[in-house]
Scaffold this motif. Sequence first.
Motif, PDB file in Angstrom:
ATOM      1  N   LEU A  13       0.827  -1.197   0.000  1.00 15.19           N
ATOM      2  CA  LEU A  13       0.000   0.000   0.000  1.00 15.19           C
ATOM      3  C   LEU A  13       0.869   1.258   0.000  1.00 15.19           C
ATOM      4  O   LEU A  13       0.600   2.207  -0.729  1.00 15.19           O
ATOM      5  CB  LEU A  13      -0.931  -0.020   1.206  1.00 15.19           C
ATOM      6  CG  LEU A  13      -2.023   1.030   1.257  1.00 15.19           C
ATOM      7  CD1 LEU A  13      -2.979   0.839   0.091  1.00 15.19           C
ATOM      8  CD2 LEU A  13      -2.762   0.927   2.568  1.00 15.19           C
ATOM      9  N   LEU A  14       1.916   1.248   0.799  1.00 11.39           N
ATOM     10  CA  LEU A  14       2.835   2.380   0.861  1.00 11.39           C
ATOM     11  C   LEU A  14       3.549   2.584  -0.478  1.00 11.39           C
ATOM     12  O   LEU A  14       3.730   3.716  -0.936  1.00 11.39           O
ATOM     13  CB  LEU A  14       3.851   2.156   1.981  1.00 11.39           C
ATOM     14  CG  LEU A  14       4.752   3.318   2.343  1.00 11.39           C
ATOM     15  CD1 LEU A  14       3.920   4.493   2.853  1.00 11.39           C
ATOM     16  CD2 LEU A  14       5.743   2.886   3.405  1.00 11.39           C
ATOM     17  N   SER A  15       3.922   1.500  -1.134  1.00 13.88           N
ATOM     18  CA  SER A  15       4.593   1.590  -2.440  1.00 13.88           C
ATOM     19  C   SER A  15       3.669   2.199  -3.490  1.00 13.88           C
ATOM     20  O   SER A  15       4.066   3.090  -4.241  1.00 13.88           O
ATOM     21  CB  SER A  15       5.035   0.202  -2.909  1.00 13.88           C
ATOM     22  OG  SER A  15       5.962  -0.340  -2.021  1.00 13.88           O
ATOM     23  N   VAL A  16       2.450   1.709  -3.554  1.00 11.55           N
ATOM     24  CA  VAL A  16       1.487   2.219  -4.537  1.00 11.55           C
ATOM     25  C   VAL A  16       1.167   3.683  -4.248  1.00 11.55           C
ATOM     26  O   VAL A  16       1.073   4.498  -5.168  1.00 11.55           O
ATOM     27  CB  VAL A  16       0.207   1.351  -4.539  1.00 11.55           C
ATOM     28  CG1 VAL A  16      -0.894   1.991  -5.362  1.00 11.55           C
ATOM     29  CG2 VAL A  16       0.526  -0.035  -5.061  1.00 11.55           C
ATOM     30  N   LEU A  17       1.019   4.024  -2.985  1.00 15.33           N
ATOM     31  CA  LEU A  17       0.746   5.410  -2.610  1.00 15.33           C
ATOM     32  C   LEU A  17       1.901   6.317  -3.035  1.00 15.33           C
ATOM     33  O   LEU A  17       1.684   7.411  -3.561  1.00 15.33           O
ATOM     34  CB  LEU A  17       0.520   5.515  -1.102  1.00 15.33           C
ATOM     35  CG  LEU A  17       0.202   6.901  -0.568  1.00 15.33           C
ATOM     36  CD1 LEU A  17      -1.102   7.408  -1.136  1.00 15.33           C
ATOM     37  CD2 LEU A  17       0.155   6.876   0.944  1.00 15.33           C
ATOM     38  N   LEU A  19       4.036   5.847  -5.530  1.00 14.56           N
ATOM     39  CA  LEU A  19       4.013   5.990  -6.990  1.00 14.56           C
ATOM     40  C   LEU A  19       2.888   6.925  -7.425  1.00 14.56           C
ATOM     41  O   LEU A  19       3.076   7.764  -8.308  1.00 14.56           O
ATOM     42  CB  LEU A  19       3.829   4.621  -7.649  1.00 14.56           C
ATOM     43  CG  LEU A  19       5.018   3.670  -7.540  1.00 14.56           C
ATOM     44  CD1 LEU A  19       4.629   2.291  -8.014  1.00 14.56           C
ATOM     45  CD2 LEU A  19       6.194   4.191  -8.323  1.00 14.56           C
ATOM     46  N   ALA A  20       1.735   6.794  -6.793  1.00 14.89           N
ATOM     47  CA  ALA A  20       0.597   7.640  -7.148  1.00 14.89           C
ATOM     48  C   ALA A  20       0.890   9.103  -6.817  1.00 14.89           C
ATOM     49  O   ALA A  20       0.563  10.000  -7.603  1.00 14.89           O
ATOM     50  CB  ALA A  20      -0.656   7.177  -6.427  1.00 14.89           C
ATOM     51  N   LEU A  21       1.488   9.362  -5.688  1.00 13.80           N
ATOM     52  CA  LEU A  21       1.806  10.746  -5.322  1.00 13.80           C
ATOM     53  C   LEU A  21       2.792  11.370  -6.297  1.00 13.80           C
ATOM     54  O   LEU A  21       2.685  12.546  -6.624  1.00 13.80           O
ATOM     55  CB  LEU A  21       2.358  10.808  -3.898  1.00 13.80           C
ATOM     56  CG  LEU A  21       1.330  10.632  -2.783  1.00 13.80           C
ATOM     57  CD1 LEU A  21       2.025  10.610  -1.427  1.00 13.80           C
ATOM     58  CD2 LEU A  21       0.285  11.714  -2.832  1.00 13.80           C
ATOM     59  N   GLY A  22       3.747  10.586  -6.756  1.00 17.72           N
ATOM     60  CA  GLY A  22       4.695  11.092  -7.745  1.00 17.72           C
ATOM     61  C   GLY A  22       4.008  11.503  -9.028  1.00 17.72           C
ATOM     62  O   GLY A  22       4.315  12.542  -9.615  1.00 17.72           O
ATOM     63  N   PRO A  29       5.024  10.425 -16.140  1.00 12.29           N
ATOM     64  CA  PRO A  29       4.131   9.277 -15.958  1.00 12.29           C
ATOM     65  C   PRO A  29       4.899   7.962 -15.949  1.00 12.29           C
ATOM     66  O   PRO A  29       5.981   7.858 -16.542  1.00 12.29           O
ATOM     67  CB  PRO A  29       3.185   9.356 -17.148  1.00 12.29           C
ATOM     68  CG  PRO A  29       3.846  10.236 -18.131  1.00 12.29           C
ATOM     69  CD  PRO A  29       4.780  11.137 -17.384  1.00 12.29           C
ATOM     70  N   LEU A  30       4.348   6.976 -15.297  1.00 10.38           N
ATOM     71  CA  LEU A  30       4.964   5.660 -15.250  1.00 10.38           C
ATOM     72  C   LEU A  30       4.855   5.003 -16.619  1.00 10.38           C
ATOM     73  O   LEU A  30       3.838   5.095 -17.287  1.00 10.38           O
ATOM     74  CB  LEU A  30       4.253   4.784 -14.217  1.00 10.38           C
ATOM     75  CG  LEU A  30       4.224   5.332 -12.801  1.00 10.38           C
ATOM     76  CD1 LEU A  30       3.364   4.445 -11.935  1.00 10.38           C
ATOM     77  CD2 LEU A  30       5.614   5.430 -12.241  1.00 10.38           C
TER      78      LEU A  30
END
Length: 54
Positions: A13-17, A19-22, A29-30
């Motif tokens: 969850l922390l990893s996805v958060l 990436l999303a904040l970036g 974009p990714l």
Amino acid sequence: MMETFLLAFGLMLLSVLGLALGVIFGRAPLKGSCGGLACATGLSCSGCRKGGKS
């Protein structure tokens, strides 16, 4: 067992958060690689237009 699951879930969850904040704050974009080693210079590559002989 449940502690391990919660720890793993929290890390994901922390990893996805992160990436999303970036992305939200205007970073590039990714995007994935275009075929990986199959598109190395000098090798044939049918998956993308860059590198290799397609």
